[in-house]
Design an enzyme around this catalytic site. Structure first.
Site, PDB file in Angstrom:
ATOM      1  N   THR A  67       0.843  -1.196   0.000  1.00  0.00           N
ATOM      2  CA  THR A  67       0.000   0.000   0.000  1.00  0.00           C
ATOM      3  C   THR A  67       0.875   1.242   0.000  1.00  0.00           C
ATOM      4  O   THR A  67       2.095   1.174  -0.183  1.00  0.00           O
ATOM      5  CB  THR A  67      -1.024  -0.070   1.168  1.00  0.00           C
ATOM      6  N   LYS A  71       3.550   1.453  -3.900  1.00  0.00           N
ATOM      7  CA  LYS A  71       2.998   0.651  -4.997  1.00  0.00           C
ATOM      8  C   LYS A  71       3.847   0.689  -6.270  1.00  0.00           C
ATOM      9  O   LYS A  71       3.957  -0.314  -6.970  1.00  0.00           O
ATOM     10  CB  LYS A  71       1.568   1.077  -5.300  1.00  0.00           C
ATOM     11  N   ASP A 107      -6.590  -3.707  -8.040  1.00  0.00           N
ATOM     12  CA  ASP A 107      -7.483  -2.588  -7.690  1.00  0.00           C
ATOM     13  C   ASP A 107      -8.624  -2.448  -8.704  1.00  0.00           C
ATOM     14  O   ASP A 107      -9.779  -2.213  -8.331  1.00  0.00           O
ATOM     15  CB  ASP A 107      -6.696  -1.271  -7.621  1.00  0.00           C
TER      16      ASP A 107
END
Ligand code: ATR
Length: 279
Positions: A67, A71, A107
Protein backbone atom coordinates in the site's frame (compact mmCIF):
# COMPACT_ATOMS: atom_id res chain seq x y z
CA UNK A 1 -6.65 -20.33 15.49
CA UNK A 2 -3.36 -21.75 16.73
CA UNK A 3 -0.54 -21.64 14.20
CA UNK A 4 1.59 -24.67 13.45
CA UNK A 5 5.08 -24.84 11.97
CA UNK A 6 3.45 -25.19 8.55
CA UNK A 7 1.49 -21.95 8.83
CA UNK A 8 1.34 -19.85 5.67
CA UNK A 9 2.22 -16.21 6.21
CA UNK A 10 1.41 -13.04 4.28
CA UNK A 11 1.04 -9.39 5.23
CA UNK A 12 0.67 -5.80 4.11
CA UNK A 13 3.65 -3.54 3.48
CA UNK A 14 3.03 0.17 4.01
CA UNK A 15 4.47 3.30 5.67
CA UNK A 16 2.66 3.91 7.89
CA UNK A 17 0.56 0.78 7.94
CA UNK A 18 -1.38 1.20 11.17
CA UNK A 19 -4.46 2.52 9.30
CA UNK A 20 -4.68 -0.57 7.07
CA UNK A 21 -7.87 -2.61 7.24
CA UNK A 22 -6.24 -5.53 5.42
CA UNK A 23 -5.13 -7.49 8.53
CA UNK A 24 -8.70 -7.44 9.82
CA UNK A 25 -10.05 -8.39 6.39
CA UNK A 26 -7.71 -11.32 5.76
CA UNK A 27 -7.88 -12.31 9.44
CA UNK A 28 -11.64 -12.73 9.08
CA UNK A 29 -11.21 -15.05 6.10
CA UNK A 30 -8.42 -17.05 7.76
CA UNK A 31 -10.72 -17.69 10.73
CA UNK A 32 -13.78 -18.35 8.55
CA UNK A 33 -11.99 -20.99 6.48
CA UNK A 34 -10.02 -22.44 9.43
CA UNK A 35 -6.71 -21.88 7.69
CA UNK A 36 -3.36 -22.46 9.37
CA UNK A 37 -2.07 -19.06 8.38
CA UNK A 38 -1.43 -15.46 9.41
CA UNK A 39 -1.66 -12.03 7.80
CA UNK A 40 0.28 -9.29 9.53
CA UNK A 41 1.03 -5.55 9.18
CA UNK A 42 4.57 -4.90 7.94
CA UNK A 43 5.67 -1.29 8.53
CA UNK A 44 8.50 -0.71 6.04
CA UNK A 45 10.09 2.69 5.33
CA UNK A 46 10.80 3.67 1.71
CA UNK A 47 14.55 3.24 2.29
CA UNK A 48 14.04 -0.30 3.52
CA UNK A 49 11.57 -1.37 0.83
CA UNK A 50 14.02 -3.16 -1.52
CA UNK A 51 15.59 -5.27 1.22
CA UNK A 52 12.21 -5.98 2.85
CA UNK A 53 10.58 -7.08 -0.41
CA UNK A 54 13.55 -9.26 -1.36
CA UNK A 55 13.41 -10.86 2.09
CA UNK A 56 9.80 -12.03 1.68
CA UNK A 57 10.58 -15.30 -0.15
CA UNK A 58 13.65 -15.88 2.01
CA UNK A 59 11.48 -15.69 5.11
CA UNK A 60 9.00 -18.14 3.63
CA UNK A 61 6.24 -15.60 3.07
CA UNK A 62 3.55 -16.53 0.54
CA UNK A 63 3.50 -12.88 -0.49
CA UNK A 64 2.11 -9.53 0.60
CA UNK A 65 -0.12 -6.64 -0.23
CA UNK A 66 1.56 -3.32 -0.92
CA UNK A 67 0.00 0.00 0.00
CA UNK A 68 0.90 3.69 0.11
CA UNK A 69 3.58 4.87 -0.63
CA UNK A 70 5.19 1.75 -2.08
CA UNK A 71 3.00 0.65 -5.00
CA UNK A 72 5.25 1.94 -7.80
CA UNK A 73 8.58 1.14 -6.14
CA UNK A 74 7.44 -2.42 -5.39
CA UNK A 75 6.58 -2.98 -9.06
CA UNK A 76 10.23 -2.26 -9.92
CA UNK A 77 11.34 -5.02 -7.56
CA UNK A 78 9.24 -7.79 -9.12
CA UNK A 79 10.68 -10.51 -11.36
CA UNK A 80 7.42 -10.69 -13.28
CA UNK A 81 4.33 -8.49 -13.57
CA UNK A 82 0.79 -9.59 -14.37
CA UNK A 83 -0.78 -7.68 -17.30
CA UNK A 84 -2.66 -5.05 -15.27
CA UNK A 85 0.36 -4.34 -13.10
CA UNK A 86 2.45 -4.06 -16.26
CA UNK A 87 0.06 -1.55 -17.83
CA UNK A 88 -0.30 0.56 -14.70
CA UNK A 89 3.29 0.31 -13.46
CA UNK A 90 2.08 -0.19 -9.89
CA UNK A 91 1.34 -3.28 -7.79
CA UNK A 92 -0.84 -3.90 -4.77
CA UNK A 93 -0.22 -7.65 -4.49
CA UNK A 94 3.05 -9.64 -4.38
CA UNK A 95 3.10 -13.40 -4.80
CA UNK A 96 6.18 -15.47 -4.01
CA UNK A 97 6.56 -18.20 -6.63
CA UNK A 98 9.24 -20.72 -7.47
CA UNK A 99 10.42 -18.37 -10.20
CA UNK A 100 10.65 -15.31 -7.97
CA UNK A 101 8.35 -12.47 -7.08
CA UNK A 102 5.20 -11.88 -9.15
CA UNK A 103 3.46 -8.51 -8.97
CA UNK A 104 -0.26 -8.01 -9.56
CA UNK A 105 -2.61 -5.08 -9.50
CA UNK A 106 -6.08 -6.09 -8.35
CA UNK A 107 -7.48 -2.59 -7.69
CA UNK A 108 -9.31 -2.43 -11.04
CA UNK A 109 -10.82 -5.88 -10.54
CA UNK A 110 -11.89 -4.87 -7.03
CA UNK A 111 -13.51 -1.73 -8.42
CA UNK A 112 -15.44 -3.65 -11.10
CA UNK A 113 -16.52 -6.54 -8.89
CA UNK A 114 -17.77 -4.06 -6.29
CA UNK A 115 -20.02 -2.47 -8.93
CA UNK A 116 -21.21 -5.81 -10.38
CA UNK A 117 -21.99 -7.03 -6.86
CA UNK A 118 -23.69 -3.81 -5.69
CA UNK A 119 -25.52 -2.96 -8.93
CA UNK A 120 -26.12 -6.21 -10.85
CA UNK A 121 -27.98 -4.41 -13.66
CA UNK A 122 -25.11 -2.05 -14.50
CA UNK A 123 -23.46 -2.70 -17.88
CA UNK A 124 -20.11 -0.99 -18.51
CA UNK A 125 -20.63 -0.87 -22.28
CA UNK A 126 -24.17 0.51 -22.12
CA UNK A 127 -23.48 4.21 -21.51
CA UNK A 128 -20.58 6.62 -20.98
CA UNK A 129 -18.75 6.57 -17.65
CA UNK A 130 -17.69 9.77 -15.90
CA UNK A 131 -14.50 9.54 -13.84
CA UNK A 132 -13.59 12.36 -11.44
CA UNK A 133 -9.82 12.47 -10.92
CA UNK A 134 -6.78 11.42 -12.93
CA UNK A 135 -4.38 10.11 -10.25
CA UNK A 136 -3.26 6.57 -9.49
CA UNK A 137 -6.71 5.36 -8.48
CA UNK A 138 -8.26 6.86 -11.62
CA UNK A 139 -5.76 5.01 -13.80
CA UNK A 140 -6.77 1.66 -12.29
CA UNK A 141 -10.47 2.53 -12.69
CA UNK A 142 -10.07 3.67 -16.31
CA UNK A 143 -8.16 0.54 -17.35
CA UNK A 144 -10.74 -1.67 -15.62
CA UNK A 145 -13.62 0.10 -17.38
CA UNK A 146 -11.90 -0.18 -20.77
CA UNK A 147 -11.26 -3.90 -20.23
CA UNK A 148 -14.89 -4.33 -19.22
CA UNK A 149 -16.04 -2.87 -22.55
CA UNK A 150 -16.67 0.81 -21.76
CA UNK A 151 -16.91 2.72 -25.02
CA UNK A 152 -16.61 6.23 -23.65
CA UNK A 153 -14.96 7.45 -20.47
CA UNK A 154 -15.21 11.13 -19.59
CA UNK A 155 -12.43 12.27 -17.31
CA UNK A 156 -12.58 15.49 -15.27
CA UNK A 157 -9.59 16.51 -13.19
CA UNK A 158 -8.58 19.69 -11.39
CA UNK A 159 -5.23 19.59 -13.22
CA UNK A 160 -6.40 19.14 -16.78
CA UNK A 161 -2.95 18.17 -18.09
CA UNK A 162 -3.07 15.01 -15.97
CA UNK A 163 -6.39 14.01 -17.55
CA UNK A 164 -4.95 14.75 -21.00
CA UNK A 165 -1.97 12.50 -20.39
CA UNK A 166 -4.26 9.73 -19.15
CA UNK A 167 -6.23 10.06 -22.40
CA UNK A 168 -3.05 9.98 -24.42
CA UNK A 169 -1.88 6.85 -22.64
CA UNK A 170 -5.12 4.86 -22.73
CA UNK A 171 -6.63 5.82 -26.04
CA UNK A 172 -9.44 7.29 -27.98
CA UNK A 173 -12.24 6.03 -25.73
CA UNK A 174 -11.28 8.71 -23.22
CA UNK A 175 -12.62 12.25 -23.44
CA UNK A 176 -11.33 15.05 -21.26
CA UNK A 177 -13.63 17.69 -19.78
CA UNK A 178 -12.80 20.69 -17.61
CA UNK A 179 -13.15 20.21 -13.84
CA UNK A 180 -16.52 21.64 -12.93
CA UNK A 181 -17.99 21.10 -16.40
CA UNK A 182 -20.64 18.78 -14.97
CA UNK A 183 -23.36 19.96 -17.36
CA UNK A 184 -21.25 18.91 -20.36
CA UNK A 185 -20.04 15.60 -18.97
CA UNK A 186 -23.09 14.19 -17.18
CA UNK A 187 -25.93 13.97 -19.74
CA UNK A 188 -26.50 10.34 -20.90
CA UNK A 189 -23.85 8.96 -18.49
CA UNK A 190 -24.41 5.50 -17.00
CA UNK A 191 -21.81 5.75 -14.24
CA UNK A 192 -20.29 8.51 -12.12
CA UNK A 193 -17.28 7.59 -10.00
CA UNK A 194 -15.17 9.75 -7.73
CA UNK A 195 -11.53 8.67 -7.60
CA UNK A 196 -10.22 11.88 -6.00
CA UNK A 197 -9.48 12.23 -2.32
CA UNK A 198 -12.18 14.89 -1.99
CA UNK A 199 -14.90 13.96 0.50
CA UNK A 200 -12.56 11.76 2.53
CA UNK A 201 -12.46 12.41 6.28
CA UNK A 202 -10.04 15.30 6.82
CA UNK A 203 -10.09 16.40 3.15
CA UNK A 204 -12.14 19.18 1.52
CA UNK A 205 -15.67 18.32 0.39
CA UNK A 206 -16.40 17.24 -3.17
CA UNK A 207 -18.98 19.59 -4.52
CA UNK A 208 -20.66 18.41 -7.70
CA UNK A 209 -23.89 19.62 -9.28
CA UNK A 210 -25.78 16.43 -10.15
CA UNK A 211 -28.69 18.18 -11.88
CA UNK A 212 -27.82 16.90 -15.36
CA UNK A 213 -26.93 13.34 -14.31
CA UNK A 214 -29.50 10.79 -15.56
CA UNK A 215 -31.66 9.38 -12.77
CA UNK A 216 -30.60 5.83 -13.60
CA UNK A 217 -26.84 6.50 -13.58
CA UNK A 218 -24.92 4.43 -11.05
CA UNK A 219 -22.96 6.57 -8.56
CA UNK A 220 -19.86 5.22 -6.83
CA UNK A 221 -17.20 6.76 -4.63
CA UNK A 222 -13.95 4.92 -4.06
CA UNK A 223 -13.57 6.89 -0.82
CA UNK A 224 -14.93 4.72 2.02
CA UNK A 225 -14.05 6.86 5.01
CA UNK A 226 -16.76 8.00 5.59
CA UNK A 227 -18.77 5.20 4.04
CA UNK A 228 -21.56 7.59 3.06
CA UNK A 229 -19.64 10.38 1.32
CA UNK A 230 -21.22 13.70 0.38
CA UNK A 231 -21.40 12.54 -3.24
CA UNK A 232 -23.28 9.35 -2.35
CA UNK A 233 -25.61 11.24 -0.01
CA UNK A 234 -26.38 13.80 -2.73
CA UNK A 235 -27.06 11.02 -5.26
CA UNK A 236 -29.34 9.20 -2.82
CA UNK A 237 -31.18 12.43 -1.99
CA UNK A 238 -32.25 12.76 -5.65
CA UNK A 239 -34.09 9.44 -5.38
CA UNK A 240 -33.61 6.87 -8.11
CA UNK A 241 -29.85 6.81 -8.69
CA UNK A 242 -28.37 3.46 -7.70
CA UNK A 243 -25.48 4.02 -5.30
CA UNK A 244 -22.53 1.77 -4.39
CA UNK A 245 -20.09 2.75 -1.65
CA UNK A 246 -16.33 2.30 -1.82
CA UNK A 247 -15.73 -0.30 0.87
CA UNK A 248 -16.53 -3.17 -1.48
CA UNK A 249 -13.58 -2.21 -3.71
CA UNK A 250 -11.24 -2.83 -0.78
CA UNK A 251 -12.92 -6.16 -0.04
CA UNK A 252 -12.97 -7.39 -3.64
CA UNK A 253 -9.39 -6.34 -4.45
CA UNK A 254 -8.23 -8.63 -1.65
CA UNK A 255 -9.71 -11.81 -3.14
CA UNK A 256 -6.98 -12.78 -5.66
CA UNK A 257 -4.16 -12.31 -3.12
CA UNK A 258 -5.90 -14.45 -0.49
CA UNK A 259 -6.51 -17.16 -3.05
CA UNK A 260 -2.89 -17.15 -4.24
CA UNK A 261 -1.40 -17.20 -0.73
CA UNK A 262 -3.80 -19.46 1.15
CA UNK A 263 -5.36 -21.59 -1.61
CA UNK A 264 -9.00 -20.69 -0.99
CA UNK A 265 -11.20 -18.42 -3.08
CA UNK A 266 -12.78 -16.29 -0.33
CA UNK A 267 -16.27 -14.86 -0.42
CA UNK A 268 -17.14 -11.19 0.07
CA UNK A 269 -20.09 -11.26 2.46
CA UNK A 270 -22.07 -8.87 4.66
CA UNK A 271 -20.34 -10.45 7.66
CA UNK A 272 -16.97 -9.49 6.21
CA UNK A 273 -18.15 -5.93 5.64
CA UNK A 274 -19.39 -5.66 9.22
CA UNK A 275 -16.12 -7.09 10.56
CA UNK A 276 -13.98 -4.65 8.56
CA UNK A 277 -16.17 -1.72 9.65
CA UNK A 278 -16.09 -2.68 13.34
CA UNK A 279 -13.63 -0.56 15.33
P1 ATR B 1 -4.52 8.39 -5.79
O1 ATR B 1 -3.41 7.42 -6.04
O2 ATR B 1 -5.31 8.12 -4.54
O3 ATR B 1 -5.40 8.57 -6.98
P2 ATR B 1 -3.22 10.89 -6.42
O4 ATR B 1 -2.50 10.24 -7.55
O5 ATR B 1 -2.49 11.84 -5.54
O6 ATR B 1 -3.82 9.79 -5.45
O7 ATR B 1 -4.54 11.60 -7.03
C1 ATR B 1 -5.38 12.38 -6.24
C2 ATR B 1 -6.53 12.86 -7.11
O8 ATR B 1 -7.38 13.71 -6.31
C3 ATR B 1 -6.09 13.70 -8.29
O9 ATR B 1 -7.01 13.55 -9.35
C4 ATR B 1 -6.17 15.12 -7.71
O10 ATR B 1 -6.28 16.14 -8.67
P3 ATR B 1 -4.93 16.82 -9.28
O11 ATR B 1 -4.42 15.89 -10.32
O12 ATR B 1 -5.39 18.11 -9.81
O13 ATR B 1 -3.97 16.97 -8.10
C5 ATR B 1 -7.44 15.01 -6.91
N1 ATR B 1 -7.53 16.06 -5.88
C6 ATR B 1 -6.87 16.10 -4.71
N2 ATR B 1 -7.20 17.24 -4.03
C7 ATR B 1 -8.09 17.91 -4.82
C8 ATR B 1 -8.81 19.15 -4.70
N3 ATR B 1 -8.68 19.94 -3.60
N4 ATR B 1 -9.65 19.52 -5.72
C9 ATR B 1 -9.79 18.76 -6.81
N5 ATR B 1 -9.13 17.57 -6.99
C10 ATR B 1 -8.30 17.16 -6.02
Amino acid sequence: MTLTGKAKVAGVIGWPVTHSKSPRLHGHWLAQYGIDGAYIPLPVSPDDLPSAVRALPKLGFQGANVTVPHKAAAAELCDELEPHAQRLGVVNTLICTRDGLRGANTDGLGFLNNLFHGAPNWRPEAAPAVVLGAGGAARAVVVALLDAGAREIRVLNRTRARAESLAQEFGEHIRVFAWGDWAQAFPDAGLLVNTTSLGMTGQPALSVDLTTLPRNALVNDIVYQPLETGLLAAARARGGNPVVDGLGMLLHQAVPGFQAWFGVHPEVTDDLRARVLAE
